[in-house]
Motif scaffolding. Structure first.
Motif, PDB file in Angstrom:
ATOM      1  N   ARG A   1       0.835  -1.191   0.000  1.00 13.57           N
ATOM      2  CA  ARG A   1       0.000   0.000   0.000  1.00 13.57           C
ATOM      3  C   ARG A   1       0.873   1.246   0.000  1.00 13.57           C
TER       4      ARG A   1
ATOM      5  N   PRO B   1       1.477   5.333  -2.444  1.00 13.99           N
ATOM      6  CA  PRO B   1       1.027   6.205  -3.531  1.00 13.99           C
ATOM      7  C   PRO B   1       1.192   5.623  -4.926  1.00 13.99           C
TER       8      PRO B   1
ATOM      9  N   LEU C   1       0.848   2.212  -5.849  1.00 12.31           N
ATOM     10  CA  LEU C   1       0.020   1.048  -6.143  1.00 12.31           C
ATOM     11  C   LEU C   1      -1.248   1.358  -6.939  1.00 12.31           C
ATOM     12  N   PRO C   2      -2.012   2.419  -6.624  1.00 14.58           N
ATOM     13  CA  PRO C   2      -3.293   2.621  -7.315  1.00 14.58           C
ATOM     14  C   PRO C   2      -3.216   2.661  -8.834  1.00 14.58           C
ATOM     15  N   ARG C   3      -2.120   3.145  -9.388  1.00 17.11           N
ATOM     16  CA  ARG C   3      -2.034   3.236 -10.852  1.00 17.11           C
ATOM     17  C   ARG C   3      -1.988   1.862 -11.508  1.00 17.11           C
TER      18      ARG C   3
ATOM     19  N   VAL D   1      -3.501  -0.943 -10.057  1.00 20.64           N
ATOM     20  CA  VAL D   1      -4.595  -1.791  -9.579  1.00 20.64           C
ATOM     21  C   VAL D   1      -5.504  -2.284 -10.705  1.00 20.64           C
ATOM     22  N   PRO D   2      -5.899  -1.460 -11.685  1.00 23.47           N
ATOM     23  CA  PRO D   2      -6.757  -1.986 -12.764  1.00 23.47           C
ATOM     24  C   PRO D   2      -6.123  -3.168 -13.498  1.00 23.47           C
TER      25      PRO D   2
ATOM     26  N   GLU E   1      -6.217  -6.195 -11.123  1.00 24.28           N
ATOM     27  CA  GLU E   1      -7.563  -6.749 -10.988  1.00 24.28           C
ATOM     28  C   GLU E   1      -7.939  -7.569 -12.215  1.00 24.28           C
TER      29      GLU E   1
ATOM     30  N   GLU F   1      -5.135  -6.588   4.259  1.00 28.43           N
ATOM     31  CA  GLU F   1      -4.637  -5.277   4.656  1.00 28.43           C
ATOM     32  C   GLU F   1      -3.277  -5.401   5.336  1.00 28.43           C
TER      33      GLU F   1
ATOM     34  N   GLY G   1      -0.453  -5.816   2.933  1.00 27.12           N
ATOM     35  CA  GLY G   1      -0.231  -4.575   2.213  1.00 27.12           C
ATOM     36  C   GLY G   1       0.481  -3.515   3.028  1.00 27.12           C
TER      37      GLY G   1
END
Length: 256
Positions: free
Chosen positions: A125, A127, A129-131, A133-134, A137, A161, A164
């Motif tokens: 987890r 800043p 990771l979110p880019r 994630v798609p 998934e 959690e 992460g």
């Protein structure tokens, strides 16, 4: 084979995650979750055999070309396959190609072992990771589909959690530390139907946020020792696994 089965042989296929980085032993070698799992399985089965074909830095195409047929030929009771994350974490990635190669690997391995285990890989987890994630998934959805089709077990580490939490990761921010690997071994152990020996997803105590100077010092060390060399390898087309042999290339008796 049913759950809580006594497995007599185990082959691990994958990249640095399965090789065991960064669960470093005093002699500088890496242990990791697969070695920990093998030790526990060996304690239940005299003559237990173990091979670990994983090599750090390998992309899913390389895993298919270099490891899958060798693993299938060993005819082990248990096979774990974890791959594709090195691909999806790259700036440019054809996710559908990665999913297709993973499907190819599963279709070769599933008929040649008694139990195949797949994983939703953990993610640190933060800043960055979110880019990704798609992409992750999409890969995970294909893993679920393949598992349902071939009777494989899926160990969902990404949903944890605790795994992460940055405290479960090494200084390179790419690999789990010793405690992270210990928890993954326990997660797979339980997914195979064995009695829990610990709560692998137990929450950590509240984190104490380091001060500004400590954070900046850690960031500078990370950039110098890990990020810079990683970028250099990407720019020159090199890999940390170039020329490196598999961790345990043959399915031999496990001796600890």
């Amino acid at each position: 084979m049913g759950m809580n089965t006594t497995y007599t042989s185990f082959v691990a296929v994958g990249d640095s995650f399965t090789e065991g980085m960064s669960d470093e032993l005093p002699d500088g070698t890496y242990r990791g979750w697969a070695d920990l799992l093998a030790a526990r399985l060996a304690a239940r089965a005299p003559g237990f055999r173990y091979a670990n074909l994983a090599v750090r830095g390998k992309l899913i195409g390389q895993i298919v070309d270099e490891q899958v047929d060798a693993a299938a030929a060993m005819g082990a009771d248990l096979v774990t396959l974890v791959g594709g994350l090195n691909d999806v974490l790259r700036p440019k990635c054809d996710v559908e190609r990665v999913c297709g190669l993973l499907e190819e690997a599963v279709e070769r391995l599933a008929p040649r072992c008694e139990q195949l285990v797949l994983m939703r890989s953990p993610g640190r987890r933060g800043p960055v990771l979110p880019r990704f994630v798609p992409r992750m998934e999409r890969l995970f959805s294909v893993i679920d589909e393949l598992a349902a089709r071939h009777g494989a077990i899926v160990v969902d580490l990404f949903a944890s959690e605790t795994l992460g939490d940055p405290r479960m990761w090494a200084e390179d921010r790419l690999h789990l530390n010793a405690e992270g690997h210990r928890r993954v071994a326990e997660a797979v152990w339980q997914a195979l139907g064995h009695e829990p020996e610990a709560d692998w997803d137990a929450p950590l105590p509240p984190a104490i946020r380091p001060g500004w100077v400590a954070r900046r010092t850690a960031d500078a060390r990370f950039a110098r020792e890990h990020l810079g060399p990683w970028i250099g390898r990407r720019l020159t087309g090199r890999s940390s696994g170039d020329g490196r042999p598999p961790k345990r290339a043959e399915l031999l008796p496990y001796e600890g």
